[in-house]
Design a protein around this motif. Sequence first.
Motif, PDB file in Angstrom:
ATOM      1  N   LEU A 125      26.755 -26.364  -3.703  1.00  0.00           N
ATOM      2  CA  LEU A 125      26.533 -27.132  -5.041  1.00  0.00           C
ATOM      3  C   LEU A 125      24.973 -27.643  -4.572  1.00  0.00           C
ATOM      4  N   GLU A 126      24.530 -27.462  -3.554  1.00  0.00           N
ATOM      5  CA  GLU A 126      23.428 -28.074  -2.865  1.00  0.00           C
ATOM      6  C   GLU A 126      22.115 -26.981  -3.484  1.00  0.00           C
ATOM      7  N   HIS A 127      22.515 -25.882  -3.748  1.00  0.00           N
ATOM      8  CA  HIS A 127      21.713 -24.652  -4.118  1.00  0.00           C
ATOM      9  C   HIS A 127      22.283 -23.938  -5.474  1.00  0.00           C
ATOM     10  N   PHE A 128      23.285 -24.129  -5.845  1.00  0.00           N
ATOM     11  CA  PHE A 128      23.784 -23.317  -7.045  1.00  0.00           C
ATOM     12  C   PHE A 128      24.849 -24.162  -7.827  1.00  0.00           C
ATOM     13  N   SER A 129      24.789 -23.928  -9.209  1.00  0.00           N
ATOM     14  CA  SER A 129      25.871 -24.799 -10.086  1.00  0.00           C
ATOM     15  C   SER A 129      26.957 -24.020 -10.060  1.00  0.00           C
ATOM     16  N   ARG A 130      28.238 -24.700 -10.338  1.00  0.00           N
ATOM     17  CA  ARG A 130      29.574 -24.338  -9.953  1.00  0.00           C
ATOM     18  C   ARG A 130      29.800 -23.016 -10.868  1.00  0.00           C
ATOM     19  N   THR A 131      29.082 -22.982 -12.007  1.00  0.00           N
ATOM     20  CA  THR A 131      29.013 -21.831 -13.002  1.00  0.00           C
ATOM     21  C   THR A 131      28.562 -20.483 -12.127  1.00  0.00           C
ATOM     22  N   ASN A 132      27.113 -20.571 -11.497  1.00  0.00           N
ATOM     23  CA  ASN A 132      26.552 -19.648 -10.936  1.00  0.00           C
ATOM     24  C   ASN A 132      27.639 -19.170  -9.644  1.00  0.00           C
ATOM     25  N   GLN A 133      28.111 -19.889  -9.071  1.00  0.00           N
ATOM     26  CA  GLN A 133      29.126 -20.135  -7.931  1.00  0.00           C
ATOM     27  C   GLN A 133      30.263 -19.004  -8.375  1.00  0.00           C
ATOM     28  N   ARG A 134      30.965 -19.307  -9.362  1.00  0.00           N
ATOM     29  CA  ARG A 134      31.971 -18.885  -9.840  1.00  0.00           C
ATOM     30  C   ARG A 134      31.529 -17.286 -10.261  1.00  0.00           C
ATOM     31  N   ILE A 135      30.517 -17.168 -11.004  1.00  0.00           N
ATOM     32  CA  ILE A 135      30.096 -15.669 -11.512  1.00  0.00           C
ATOM     33  C   ILE A 135      29.853 -14.797 -10.108  1.00  0.00           C
ATOM     34  N   ALA A 136      29.228 -15.450  -9.083  1.00  0.00           N
ATOM     35  CA  ALA A 136      29.132 -14.618  -7.861  1.00  0.00           C
ATOM     36  C   ALA A 136      30.390 -14.245  -7.256  1.00  0.00           C
ATOM     37  N   MET A 137      31.129 -15.212  -6.972  1.00  0.00           N
ATOM     38  CA  MET A 137      32.498 -15.083  -6.508  1.00  0.00           C
ATOM     39  C   MET A 137      33.321 -14.167  -6.986  1.00  0.00           C
ATOM     40  N   THR A 138      33.455 -14.140  -8.474  1.00  0.00           N
ATOM     41  CA  THR A 138      34.171 -13.310  -9.225  1.00  0.00           C
ATOM     42  C   THR A 138      33.596 -11.889  -9.075  1.00  0.00           C
ATOM     43  N   LEU A 139      32.341 -11.761  -9.172  1.00  0.00           N
ATOM     44  CA  LEU A 139      31.766 -10.159  -9.342  1.00  0.00           C
ATOM     45  C   LEU A 139      31.981  -9.726  -7.713  1.00  0.00           C
ATOM     46  N   ALA A 281       7.027 -26.083  12.480  1.00  0.00           N
ATOM     47  CA  ALA A 281       8.074 -27.072  12.196  1.00  0.00           C
ATOM     48  C   ALA A 281       8.826 -26.673  10.786  1.00  0.00           C
ATOM     49  N   HIS A 282      10.229 -26.247  10.921  1.00  0.00           N
ATOM     50  CA  HIS A 282      11.067 -26.141   9.873  1.00  0.00           C
ATOM     51  C   HIS A 282      11.769 -27.357   9.311  1.00  0.00           C
ATOM     52  N   THR A 283      11.515 -27.982   8.107  1.00  0.00           N
ATOM     53  CA  THR A 283      11.779 -29.157   7.673  1.00  0.00           C
ATOM     54  C   THR A 283      12.988 -29.162   6.178  1.00  0.00           C
ATOM     55  N   SER A 284      13.533 -28.060   6.125  1.00  0.00           N
ATOM     56  CA  SER A 284      14.500 -27.746   5.149  1.00  0.00           C
ATOM     57  C   SER A 284      15.335 -29.035   4.828  1.00  0.00           C
ATOM     58  N   THR A 285      15.701 -29.678   3.677  1.00  0.00           N
ATOM     59  CA  THR A 285      16.301 -30.740   3.384  1.00  0.00           C
ATOM     60  C   THR A 285      17.844 -30.426   3.081  1.00  0.00           C
ATOM     61  N   ALA A 286      18.037 -29.122   2.851  1.00  0.00           N
ATOM     62  CA  ALA A 286      19.306 -28.647   2.364  1.00  0.00           C
ATOM     63  C   ALA A 286      19.462 -27.384   3.559  1.00  0.00           C
ATOM     64  N   PRO A 287      20.746 -26.982   3.789  1.00  0.00           N
ATOM     65  CA  PRO A 287      21.031 -25.964   4.751  1.00  0.00           C
ATOM     66  C   PRO A 287      20.363 -24.698   4.341  1.00  0.00           C
ATOM     67  N   ALA A 307      15.350 -28.114  11.278  1.00  0.00           N
ATOM     68  CA  ALA A 307      16.289 -28.977  10.600  1.00  0.00           C
ATOM     69  C   ALA A 307      17.467 -28.543  11.054  1.00  0.00           C
ATOM     70  N   ALA A 308      18.429 -29.415  11.554  1.00  0.00           N
ATOM     71  CA  ALA A 308      19.670 -29.278  12.094  1.00  0.00           C
ATOM     72  C   ALA A 308      20.896 -29.101  11.033  1.00  0.00           C
ATOM     73  N   ALA A 309      20.853 -27.704  10.233  1.00  0.00           N
ATOM     74  CA  ALA A 309      21.827 -27.541   9.139  1.00  0.00           C
ATOM     75  C   ALA A 309      21.819 -25.859   8.901  1.00  0.00           C
ATOM     76  N   GLY A 310      22.836 -25.344   8.558  1.00  0.00           N
ATOM     77  CA  GLY A 310      22.764 -24.028   8.207  1.00  0.00           C
ATOM     78  C   GLY A 310      22.563 -22.964   9.117  1.00  0.00           C
ATOM     79  N   GLY A 311      21.895 -21.991   8.744  1.00  0.00           N
ATOM     80  CA  GLY A 311      21.430 -20.919   9.609  1.00  0.00           C
ATOM     81  C   GLY A 311      20.523 -21.166  10.912  1.00  0.00           C
ATOM     82  N   ALA A 312      19.740 -22.290  10.706  1.00  0.00           N
ATOM     83  CA  ALA A 312      18.764 -22.609  11.778  1.00  0.00           C
ATOM     84  C   ALA A 312      19.621 -22.875  12.868  1.00  0.00           C
ATOM     85  N   MET A 313      20.993 -23.515  12.889  1.00  0.00           N
ATOM     86  CA  MET A 313      21.685 -24.021  13.946  1.00  0.00           C
ATOM     87  C   MET A 313      22.068 -22.630  14.683  1.00  0.00           C
ATOM     88  N   GLU A 314      22.172 -21.591  14.325  1.00  0.00           N
ATOM     89  CA  GLU A 314      22.562 -20.429  14.890  1.00  0.00           C
ATOM     90  C   GLU A 314      21.152 -19.708  15.475  1.00  0.00           C
TER      91      GLU A 314
END
Length: 380
Positions: A125-139, A281-287, A307-314
């Motif tokens: 939800l930090e990046h996409f609405s529930r609607t867009n998530q639902r569309i992506a998941m369904t397809l 410096a990588h400073t993203s506020t969301a993952p 920033a210690a979140a998401g793919g950066a931690m890998e």
Amino acid sequence: MKILFLDQSGKPGGAELCLLDIAKAYRDRCLVCLFADGSFRAMLEEEQIPVKVLATSIDVQKDSSTLQGVYSIGRLIPVALEVARLSRQYDLIYANTQKALVVGALASVLSRRPLVFHLHDILSLEHFSRTNQRIAMTLANRFASVVIANSLASQSAFIAAGGQAKLTQVVYNGFNLDCYRDVASQSQPTRQALGFTDPDFVVGHFSRLAPWKGQHLLIAALTHCPESVSAILVGDALFGEGDYVTQLQQQVKDLNLEHRVRFIGFRSDVAALMAACDLVAHTSTAPEPFGRVIVEAMLCGTPVVAAAAGGAMELVADGVTGWLVAPGDPVKLATVIQQCDARPELVKEIAATARIQASQRFDLTAISRQIDRILIQVAG
């Protein structure tokens, strides 16, 4: 094996640069269809990759409502019909973005060609609405033969949002190591061209200028650093985010940092600019789904704080191949910057370790083989 690639953007973002690298291996047996024209088309043509622009006027927003989502899908149907017609000449459809997934799924049904979805986003939800998530998941669940996730973080978010785990395979972005081998020799001329001298400690930020990319945090961190620390912001607004650029410029003015912050804009010599920096410096506020700039800096031999979140931690092992700080904390960011400025020998050792590991983990040749094996299985 002939591949029809789909991408919604005419501008080169991280997903597009990844697609460019993948498509090079199939340039004699592929077509890249874009849903908008722009500089990305020219980049593909420069690499002699066949490209066709299927221009649309559809502006799909990440925060779309259900009604807007359904309406957008309806407007994509004519594009899907054209893609279905084209795809009959190819063995599979490769959707590289969210809008491309919608078009690719419809075209896959009509042309009976298998669909591959390359996931470059964290579906939260930090990046996409529930609607867009639902569309992506369904397809994706219904029509994709495989979902290639660009990190474990992207894969986990896909599954958490309702995606089928059995569809997913994680493949990190690949990088042409030859592009980064000799960049160190360009560092001094580039620094001089930017107007920096040896005593200056230069922190580089490489990203489009957008609120969630967090350039404002780096600017704020400078107020906690000595006068010798400066920053360059490489990139510009892409998706209607011009107001943020104005905010950044005003922030710099309000903090009296005009002499320490430089807006460089989009540049093609990113590797040379990274090599000219003392720290990236990588400073993203969301993952972050992956974090291309992190790997690029490592390959350039420039240390990274992320920033210690998401793919950066890998990508970053804290204190081993770089530094991790909590997202949204300019004071902690400033602390790392000052430590790097004060301990150049340690920084040099960490940067060297990062460069070796990045070369081993993200070599484009190996990554391309991994992608090819997946596509052969799908097309087979």
